[in-house]
Motif scaffolding. Structure first.
Motif, PDB file in Angstrom:
ATOM      1  N   HIS A  40      45.770  77.104  19.480  1.00 25.80           N
ATOM      2  CA  HIS A  40      44.506  77.817  19.376  1.00 25.80           C
ATOM      3  C   HIS A  40      43.373  76.800  19.300  1.00 25.80           C
ATOM      4  CE1 HIS A  40      45.916  82.015  17.793  1.00 25.80           C
ATOM      5  NE2 HIS A  40      46.611  81.600  18.831  1.00 25.80           N
ATOM      6  N   ARG A  69      41.247  66.944   8.587  1.00 27.30           N
ATOM      7  CA  ARG A  69      40.803  68.330   8.486  1.00 27.30           C
ATOM      8  C   ARG A  69      40.011  68.658   9.750  1.00 27.30           C
ATOM      9  NH1 ARG A  69      41.366  70.042   3.216  1.00 27.30           N
ATOM     10  NH2 ARG A  69      40.002  71.835   3.610  1.00 27.30           N
ATOM     11  N   THR A  70      40.304  69.778  10.378  1.00 27.96           N
ATOM     12  CA  THR A  70      39.612  70.134  11.615  1.00 27.96           C
ATOM     13  C   THR A  70      39.497  71.638  11.772  1.00 27.96           C
ATOM     14  OG1 THR A  70      39.633  69.913  14.026  1.00 27.96           O
ATOM     15  CG2 THR A  70      41.789  70.027  12.937  1.00 27.96           C
ATOM     16  N   ARG A  71      38.392  72.054  12.348  1.00 27.82           N
ATOM     17  CA  ARG A  71      38.202  73.439  12.756  1.00 27.82           C
ATOM     18  C   ARG A  71      38.375  73.583  14.263  1.00 27.82           C
ATOM     19  NH1 ARG A  71      32.824  75.427   9.344  1.00 27.82           N
ATOM     20  NH2 ARG A  71      33.673  75.065   7.248  1.00 27.82           N
ATOM     21  N   ASP A  83      44.232  74.515  16.039  1.00 27.60           N
ATOM     22  CA  ASP A  83      45.331  74.950  15.179  1.00 27.60           C
ATOM     23  C   ASP A  83      46.560  75.043  16.075  1.00 27.60           C
ATOM     24  OD1 ASP A  83      46.805  75.862  13.039  1.00 27.60           O
ATOM     25  OD2 ASP A  83      46.234  77.961  13.360  1.00 27.60           O
ATOM     26  N   MET A  84      47.639  74.392  15.682  1.00 27.89           N
ATOM     27  CA  MET A  84      48.763  74.270  16.596  1.00 27.89           C
ATOM     28  C   MET A  84      50.082  74.221  15.842  1.00 27.89           C
ATOM     29  SD  MET A  84      49.186  71.344  19.546  1.00 27.89           S
ATOM     30  CE  MET A  84      49.424  70.012  18.353  1.00 27.89           C
ATOM     31  N   GLU A  85      51.070  74.849  16.424  1.00 26.16           N
ATOM     32  CA  GLU A  85      52.454  74.772  15.966  1.00 26.16           C
ATOM     33  C   GLU A  85      53.319  74.962  17.203  1.00 26.16           C
ATOM     34  OE1 GLU A  85      52.861  79.443  14.566  1.00 26.16           O
ATOM     35  OE2 GLU A  85      52.557  77.872  13.054  1.00 26.16           O
ATOM     36  N   ARG A 110      52.427  77.449  20.126  1.00 24.99           N
ATOM     37  CA  ARG A 110      51.118  78.079  19.898  1.00 24.99           C
ATOM     38  C   ARG A 110      50.031  77.021  19.831  1.00 24.99           C
ATOM     39  NH1 ARG A 110      47.699  79.405  15.693  1.00 24.99           N
ATOM     40  NH2 ARG A 110      49.071  78.402  14.179  1.00 24.99           N
ATOM     41  N   SER A 119      48.709  67.066   4.845  1.00 26.65           N
ATOM     42  CA  SER A 119      48.067  67.875   5.881  1.00 26.65           C
ATOM     43  C   SER A 119      46.550  67.830   5.778  1.00 26.65           C
ATOM     44  CB  SER A 119      48.550  69.327   5.810  1.00 26.65           C
ATOM     45  OG  SER A 119      48.248  69.899   4.547  1.00 26.65           O
ATOM     46  N   ASP A 120      46.033  67.640   4.587  1.00 32.44           N
ATOM     47  CA  ASP A 120      44.578  67.573   4.410  1.00 32.44           C
ATOM     48  C   ASP A 120      43.992  66.203   4.733  1.00 32.44           C
ATOM     49  OD1 ASP A 120      44.625  70.172   3.636  1.00 32.44           O
ATOM     50  OD2 ASP A 120      44.305  69.801   1.494  1.00 32.44           O
ATOM     51  N   ARG A 148      39.425  76.479  18.586  1.00 35.83           N
ATOM     52  CA  ARG A 148      38.335  77.222  17.956  1.00 35.83           C
ATOM     53  C   ARG A 148      38.726  78.688  17.764  1.00 35.83           C
ATOM     54  NH1 ARG A 148      34.676  73.815  15.482  1.00 35.83           N
ATOM     55  NH2 ARG A 148      33.956  72.187  16.917  1.00 35.83           N
ATOM     56  N   GLY A 149      39.984  78.906  17.416  1.00 32.57           N
ATOM     57  CA  GLY A 149      40.465  80.245  17.129  1.00 32.57           C
ATOM     58  C   GLY A 149      40.888  81.052  18.331  1.00 32.57           C
TER      59      GLY A 149
END
Length: 259
Positions: free
Chosen positions: A24, A12-14, A17-19, A22, A8-9, A26-27
Motif C-alpha cells: 500500500h 517511521r513512514t507514512r 505499508d507492506m507485508e 500486499r 520497527s519504530d 499512501r494507503g
C-alpha cells in the motif's frame, strides 16, 4: 530481547505499508494505482501525500517535462556523458550528473520560490525592497530571471505561465505567484533598461509555489526531472562509444599559470 516496536519504530513512514503479498502506497493498494495513475501523479502522491488531478496535475507534469534536458553544455549532462565513457554503469553515470546539481546549477528554482514568498509577504508596494533585501543577502543575481543562452526569451517560460493562467482562470490555483513573477520581470526591465525575462527556473518556481510546495522540493523536483535527461544522454553516449572523454577535445589544452 529487543522489543519489536523498538525495532520497527527505528524507521517511521507514512509512505508505504507492506507485508508479503500486499503493498500500500499512501494507503492505496499498488494494484489499484498501476494502470490508473500517471507517473507525475504518482510522484506527487508519494512526495506530497495526497492526490493531484485536473489543472493542478497538468501544471505539475508540465513543470517536470520542461526541465528534463538542456544539452551537453549543462554541467550535469556533460558530467553524465563523461562518466559514461569511463567504464561505469548507466546508473553511476546518472548519479555523477545528478551530484552536479547544487545551489548554482539546479538551485535557482528553490531560491525563486523563497523569493516569491518573500515578495508576497511584502505586498506589491514592497517589491523593490524585497529584491534589494534579497541581493544584500545573496548577491546581485535574481533567481529565475535572465538566461545566458536563451535571448531574448526562454521558450519554456511563456508556455508554463500560460498554463498557470489557464489554471488560475479555472480556479485550480490562485495565480498570485504568476503575477509576482511578472511584476519582478517588469521591475528588472525598468531597473536595467532592457528586458530580463523569466527563465525556466522562475517559471517552474511559479508552478511549485502555486501548488503549495515547500521551496526545497522545487530543487528536488528539478533533480527528478533532470534525471530523465541524464538517462537519455548517458545512454546515448554509451551507444556512441568513446573512452575517457574529457570536457574538451584532447588537442585543446588548459592554461598553465605557474612559473
Amino acid at each position: 530481547m529487543i522489543e519489536r516496536n523498538k525495532v520497527s519504530d527505528w524507521w517511521r513512514t507514512r509512505i508505504i505499508d507492506m507485508e508479503p503479498g500486499r503493498i500500500h502506497l499512501r494507503g492505496q493498494p499498488i494494484e489499484d494505482l498501476i494502470g490508473q495513475t500517471g507517473f507525475a501523479q504518482m510522484i506527487w502522491l508519494l512526495v506530497m501525500g495526497d492526490t493531484i488531478t485536473g489543472h493542478r496535475a497538468t501544471l505539475f507534469e508540465a513543470a517536470l517535462v520542461a526541465s528534463v534536458d538542456h544539452g551537453p553544455q549543462a554541467p550535469s549532462i556533460a558530467a553524465a556523458r563523461m562518466a559514461a565513457t569511463c567504464g561505469v554503469g548507466l546508473q553511476s553515470a546518472m548519479a555523477t550528473g545528478l551530484n552536479m546539481l547544487g545551489s548554482v546549477h539546479g538551485g535557482a528554482g528553490e531560491q525563486a520560490v523563497e523569493l516569491y514568498r518573500e515578495c508576497e509577504k511584502a505586498g506589491p508596494e514592497g517589491l523593490a525592497e524585497s529584491l534589494d533585501t534579497w541581493r544584500a543577502k545573496h548577491g546581485r543575481f535574481i533567481p529565475g530571471f535572465g538566461h545566458r543562452f536563451h535571448k531574448p526569451v526562454d521558450p519554456r517560460a511563456p508556455r508554463l505561465l500560460g498554463l498557470v493562467d489557464d489554471s488560475a482562470e479555472a480556479g485550480a490555483v490562485s495565480g498570485v505567484y504568476a503575477e509576482i513573477g511578472r511584476a519582478i520581470e517588469r521591475h528588472l526591465a525598468e531597473e536595467r533598461g532592457k528586458p530580463v525575462p523569466m527563465n525556466i527556473d522562475g517559471a517552474t518556481a511559479v508552478i511549485y509555489a502555486e501548488l503549495g510546495c515547500p521551496p526545497p522540493l522545487a530543487r528536488g523536483f528539478f533533480g527528478l526531472s533532470r534525471s530523465v535527461g541524464l538517462l537519455a544522454h548517458a545512454w546515448e553516449q554509451m551507444e556512441q562509444g568513446g573512452r575517457n572523454k574529457g570536457p574538451t577535445p584532447p588537442e585543446y589544452r588548459w592554461t598553465y599559470d605557474g612559473d
